[in-house]
Motif scaffolding. Sequence first.
Motif, short mmCIF file in Angstrom:
data_model
loop_
_atom_site.label_atom_id
_atom_site.label_comp_id
_atom_site.label_asym_id
_atom_site.label_seq_id
_atom_site.Cartn_x
_atom_site.Cartn_y
_atom_site.Cartn_z
N ALA A 114 0.69 -1.24 0.03
CA ALA A 114 0.11 -0.09 0.07
C ALA A 114 0.90 1.31 0.24
CB ALA A 114 -0.95 -0.03 1.19
N GLY A 115 0.42 2.45 -1.02
CA GLY A 115 1.31 3.43 -0.90
C GLY A 115 0.45 4.46 0.05
N GLU A 116 0.64 4.46 1.13
CA GLU A 116 0.18 5.43 2.18
C GLU A 116 0.80 5.27 3.54
OE1 GLU A 116 -4.01 4.87 3.32
OE2 GLU A 116 -3.67 2.87 3.83
N PRO A 117 1.02 6.44 3.87
CA PRO A 117 1.90 6.80 5.46
C PRO A 117 1.16 6.02 6.57
CG PRO A 117 1.49 8.89 3.98
CD PRO A 117 0.65 8.03 3.57
N ASP A 118 1.77 5.40 7.34
CA ASP A 118 1.15 4.84 8.51
C ASP A 118 0.79 5.70 9.57
OD1 ASP A 118 3.89 5.07 8.86
OD2 ASP A 118 3.83 3.40 10.45
N PHE A 119 1.32 7.11 9.40
CA PHE A 119 1.06 8.02 10.46
C PHE A 119 -0.27 8.38 10.42
CE2 PHE A 119 5.28 9.30 8.63
CZ PHE A 119 6.02 8.69 9.51
N ASP A 120 -0.73 8.94 11.64
CA ASP A 120 -2.41 9.37 11.63
C ASP A 120 -2.52 10.80 11.12
OD1 ASP A 120 -5.02 9.44 11.96
OD2 ASP A 120 -4.74 10.05 14.32
N THR A 121 -3.65 11.21 10.39
CA THR A 121 -3.42 12.69 10.33
C THR A 121 -3.31 13.55 11.41
OG1 THR A 121 -5.42 11.93 8.47
CG2 THR A 121 -5.51 14.24 9.29
N PRO A 122 -2.74 14.56 10.98
CA PRO A 122 -2.31 15.63 12.13
C PRO A 122 -3.71 16.03 12.96
CG PRO A 122 -0.83 16.10 10.43
CD PRO A 122 -2.00 15.14 9.88
N GLN A 123 -3.55 16.31 14.24
CA GLN A 123 -4.92 16.65 14.95
C GLN A 123 -5.50 17.99 14.63
OE1 GLN A 123 -6.16 14.51 17.23
NE2 GLN A 123 -7.91 15.78 17.44
N LYS B 264 -0.34 12.52 0.71
CA LYS B 264 0.90 11.67 1.22
C LYS B 264 1.60 12.66 2.18
CE LYS B 264 0.37 9.08 -2.24
NZ LYS B 264 -0.14 7.56 -2.16
N ALA B 265 1.80 13.91 2.11
CA ALA B 265 2.65 14.67 3.11
C ALA B 265 1.93 14.69 4.30
CB ALA B 265 2.82 15.97 2.41
N TYR B 266 0.31 14.81 4.31
CA TYR B 266 -0.33 14.96 5.46
C TYR B 266 -1.01 13.88 6.00
CZ TYR B 266 0.56 19.83 3.61
OH TYR B 266 1.13 20.96 3.11
N ALA B 267 -0.69 12.59 5.66
CA ALA B 267 -1.21 11.45 5.85
C ALA B 267 -2.76 11.57 5.64
CB ALA B 267 -0.65 11.31 7.27
N MET B 268 -3.25 11.85 4.77
CA MET B 268 -4.65 12.01 4.43
C MET B 268 -5.34 11.18 3.29
SD MET B 268 -5.22 16.15 5.07
CE MET B 268 -6.93 16.46 4.79
N THR B 269 -4.78 10.08 2.99
CA THR B 269 -5.32 9.25 1.88
C THR B 269 -6.68 9.16 1.85
OG1 THR B 269 -4.64 7.27 3.24
CG2 THR B 269 -2.79 8.11 1.60
N GLY B 270 -7.27 8.88 2.99
CA GLY B 270 -8.61 8.50 2.87
C GLY B 270 -9.57 9.65 2.89
N TRP B 271 -9.06 10.66 2.95
CA TRP B 271 -9.93 11.78 2.82
C TRP B 271 -10.29 12.36 1.31
CZ3 TRP B 271 -11.07 14.99 7.38
CH2 TRP B 271 -10.48 14.42 8.47
N ARG B 272 -9.28 11.91 0.42
CA ARG B 272 -9.67 12.02 -0.82
C ARG B 272 -9.72 13.26 -1.57
NH1 ARG B 272 -7.16 9.48 -2.63
NH2 ARG B 272 -8.03 8.90 -4.55
#
Length: 401
Positions: free
Chosen positions: A38-47, A239-247
Amino acid sequence: MELLSATLARVKPSPTIAVTTKAAELKAAGRDVIGLGAGEPDFDTPQNIKDAAIAAINSGKTKYTAVDGIPELKQAICDKLRRDNGLTYTPSQVSVGTGGKQILYNALMATLNPGEEVVIPAPYWVSYPDMVLLAGGEPVIATATLEQDFKLTPEALEAAITPRTKWFIFNSPSNPTGAGYDREELKALTDVLMRHPHVWVMTDDMYEHLAYDDFKFCTPAEVEPDLYDRTLTVNGVSKAYAMTGWRIGYAAGPEKLIGAMRKIQSQSTSNPCSVSQWAAVEALNGPQEYIASNNEMFVRRRNLVVEMLSAIDGVTCPKPEGAFYVYPSIAGLIGKTSDGGAKIADDEAFAGALLEEAGVAVVFGAAFGLSPNFRVSYATSDAALKEACTRIQTFCEGLTD
């Protein structure tokens, strides 16, 4: 009368999604599988971004929006492009879509006529050629080999351009190789494009902020301002903001092209999610410091993976400049047989045997247009990467002639 269209027969499902799905199925069946597909960061989206989305929900910003983006987000994109890339756009030159993939697809659908060509450097992101085919165009693959650090040469670009070329798709840092073009390398390509005024440039800058060591990101219209009027600069927050699912993806370019893309979107999906748009405003306008902190972790992970894979006889693993992928060559393993009896005839056979016998999911190189290789996404924990690479080492050590 056939139910399915002839156009659909020209394309294939996404191999990266197929690998991720297969790994999930094996996990659900109780198998111990480590997914590196999978091409997505494992980090959570910033608070702060999550808080902006919650505030948007609580204030009732949950209705339809303008087809291709709220004014606040378009202005944030203009500000970002001016701040980071030295490019000046107005909101009327910006389109916001449901992820970068939709933006690219809209542009191709809005511009390609049957038989017109699109030059795509290989290795390429798996969706580029199939989106061109869906839009009625013809992908023309220009190969960049391991010996060229997976970077297209000006000579190869020149040779690929014909009178029927409509677009050149450019991606740096690259998915799947992580290769990044410095200013001098990119200027050599833009010099070629300046000699062919009928060719438009579609630059996919999705991994812009994932740049490591001394590599400095640059984008075509920044390097060659005379390409501004025929360049579509594509980016997003995934990618940079760990927001893959936000589309949320976006692009900036000439108003005529942006208007055509808006027309496509108005008759397909209409607007992107309203809440995601407000989250993206905060991502672009808010604090950016955590990007550098995340990149430090990516560099550590990259170095771990490169070191462990490079230690395997028959495997060559270059160190990439950006993104979160490595693209090792397995040329020295082709023709061998695994402990489980699988013949490693090509990289697809390698990836299949690795998943079945070692429980590691990777994507085979043929999916990206260059073999024999495989792609590893190192956007996961250090512990998972170390275990996965240990399994890959053991699997490869067990191969016999």
